[in-house]
Design a protein around this motif. Structure first.
Motif, PDB file in Angstrom:
ATOM      1  N   GLY A 156       0.822  -1.224   0.000  1.00  0.00           N
ATOM      2  CA  GLY A 156       0.000   0.000   0.000  1.00  0.00           C
ATOM      3  C   GLY A 156       0.846   1.260   0.000  1.00  0.00           C
ATOM      4  N   LEU A 157       1.856   1.323  -0.875  1.00  0.00           N
ATOM      5  CA  LEU A 157       2.795   2.458  -0.876  1.00  0.00           C
ATOM      6  C   LEU A 157       2.396   3.523  -1.885  1.00  0.00           C
ATOM      7  N   GLU A 158       2.282   4.743  -1.405  1.00  0.00           N
ATOM      8  CA  GLU A 158       1.877   5.830  -2.308  1.00  0.00           C
ATOM      9  C   GLU A 158       3.036   6.715  -2.739  1.00  0.00           C
ATOM     10  N   LEU A 159       4.234   6.292  -2.426  1.00  0.00           N
ATOM     11  CA  LEU A 159       5.421   7.051  -2.847  1.00  0.00           C
ATOM     12  C   LEU A 159       5.569   6.933  -4.367  1.00  0.00           C
ATOM     13  N   GLY A 166      11.334   7.805  -3.910  1.00  0.00           N
ATOM     14  CA  GLY A 166      10.595   6.564  -4.166  1.00  0.00           C
ATOM     15  C   GLY A 166      11.512   5.465  -4.680  1.00  0.00           C
ATOM     16  N   LYS A 167      12.364   5.801  -5.618  1.00  0.00           N
ATOM     17  CA  LYS A 167      13.276   4.799  -6.194  1.00  0.00           C
ATOM     18  C   LYS A 167      14.132   4.180  -5.100  1.00  0.00           C
ATOM     19  N   LYS A 168      14.656   5.068  -4.241  1.00  0.00           N
ATOM     20  CA  LYS A 168      15.528   4.598  -3.161  1.00  0.00           C
ATOM     21  C   LYS A 168      14.760   3.693  -2.194  1.00  0.00           C
ATOM     22  N   TYR A 169      13.552   4.117  -1.859  1.00  0.00           N
ATOM     23  CA  TYR A 169      12.751   3.357  -0.896  1.00  0.00           C
ATOM     24  C   TYR A 169      12.411   1.970  -1.453  1.00  0.00           C
TER      25      TYR A 169
END
Ligand code: SF4
Length: 358
Positions: A156-159, A166-169
């Motif tokens: 459920g990630l909205e990044l 976002g790429k890093k996460y």
């Protein structure tokens, strides 16, 4: 809370591996012997390409160039011709550059670690991780569009997946989910799940091994995830190709520079800001250089949508009566019957098939 998250992560990896072993029946020829050359070739061909479209190309390449050495030795034009129709021609340029770099710097064998692979031109994070894990089972997580989608929905990630943060996460999360000693199976599983079950438009949640704990399924947000921060603008371009014909020959030139269709051939091009009249075309500087009296004759027109460009192309015939020396020196004249020996962009190939070789 941390414990709940850990349980959710553990469930993800375990279920994915179980699904891969028991239910996933997707397989491809480059997976059989885990040869780095075949894995690399398939990855380059499949980038931004559907498998159904890329697979015949992979098979043709492997048949013609079964080893990296043979590919590295091949003439550029021959390789570009085999690539013809697949688009994104800078990938073909990179393919040749990488093959030659592996031959020159590594004796013809791909480096056996991530950093060595990543140092090669044309091999980015994703391809280096794919080769390192699929060929050598090294613990590197692949993150492509399929992986972003599965992770974003399950957790459920909205990044935004295209933001730096976002790429890093997502990369960190994907790496943390990688099971020790099973990185190849895990990477294959998540990519295949994204390609066959957790698809972009209509994910088959009922058949998904992750559905019990999937956040997006529970919250009804599958169609909203993953999130991207920017929609790519589509630029319109207007190509007017002049088929300069003289003594049964046509003038062609190889495209250079950083634009689309690099290293492919084309006819004399006048690019205009809009779809202009023939009269306006004849007022361009490029037309004036040709010193032609007669108006060009429209033969065909078509449109091609690339990822962020819409190319409207018109083909005109010009019975060239001028001095051949007026034309750019890097072009050359080719008899009509051997035009099909050159590599052209798909739009020009369609034109040749319809109007020249029909
Ligand atoms: S349950 Fe549905 S949305 Fe969630 S990972 Fe599976 S297919 Fe994707």
């Amino acid at each position: 809370m941390a414990e709940k998250n850990n349980a959710k992560q553990r469930y993800f990896t375990e279920e994915l591996l179980r699904w891969h072993e028991q239910e996933n029946d997707r397989s491809f020829p480059w997976q059989e012997d885990r040869e780095p050359y075949k894995i690399w070739l398939s990855e380059i061909i499949m980038q931004q390409t559907r498998v159904a479209q890329g697979l015949p190309y992979y098979l043709r390449f492997i048949e013609k160039y079964p080893t990296l050495q043979l590919l590295a030795d091949a003439a550029d034009d021959e390789v570009f011709r085999l690539w013809q129709g697949l688009g994104y021609y800078n990938r073909c340029r990179n393919l040749l550059d990488t093959a030659r770099a592996v031959r020159a710097l590594h004796g013809g064998s791909f480096p056996k670690n991530y950093d060595g692979l990543r140092s090669l031109k044309g091999i980015g994070d994703y391809t280096a991780a794919a080769i390192a894990s699929f060929a050598y089972d090294l613990p590197h997580a692949v993150v492509d569009g399929n992986v972003y989608r599965v992770l974003a929905r399950y957790f459920g990630l909205e990044l935004a997946t295209d933001s730096h943060e976002g790429k890093k996460y997502f990369q960190t999360l994907a790496s943390s989910l990688l099971p020790a000693n099973h990185s190849a199976a895990y990477n294959q599983a998540i990519m295949d799940l994204g390609a066959t079950v957790c698809t972009p438009k209509s994910p088959d949640c009922a058949a998904c091994p992750l559905s019990k704990r999937c956040t997006a399924r529970k919250e009804g947000t599958t169609t909203l995830l993953p999130v991207k921060q920017k929609k790519m603008a589509v630029k319109s371009r207007h190509f007017n190709y002049l088929l300069l014909m003289n003594r049964e020959e046509y003038w062609v030139v190889k495209r250079k520079g950083k634009d689309i269709w690099q290293n492919l051939h084309e006819f004399f091009l006048i690019e205009t800001p809009d779809s202009c009249t023939v009269q306006a075309l004849m007022e361009t500087e490029e037309w004036k250089v040709l010193q032609q009296g007669k108006a060009p004759k429209l033969l065909w027109q078509t449109q091609q949508r690339l990822t962020h460009q819409m190319i409207e192309t018109r083909f005109f015939l010009v019975a060239y009566a001028g001095d051949r020396g007026l034309l750019p020196a890097d072009g050359f004249w080719v008899p009509g019957k051997v035009l099909n020996k050159l590599a052209f962009p798909r739009t020009i190939v369609s034109f040749l098939e319809k109007k020249i070789y029909f």
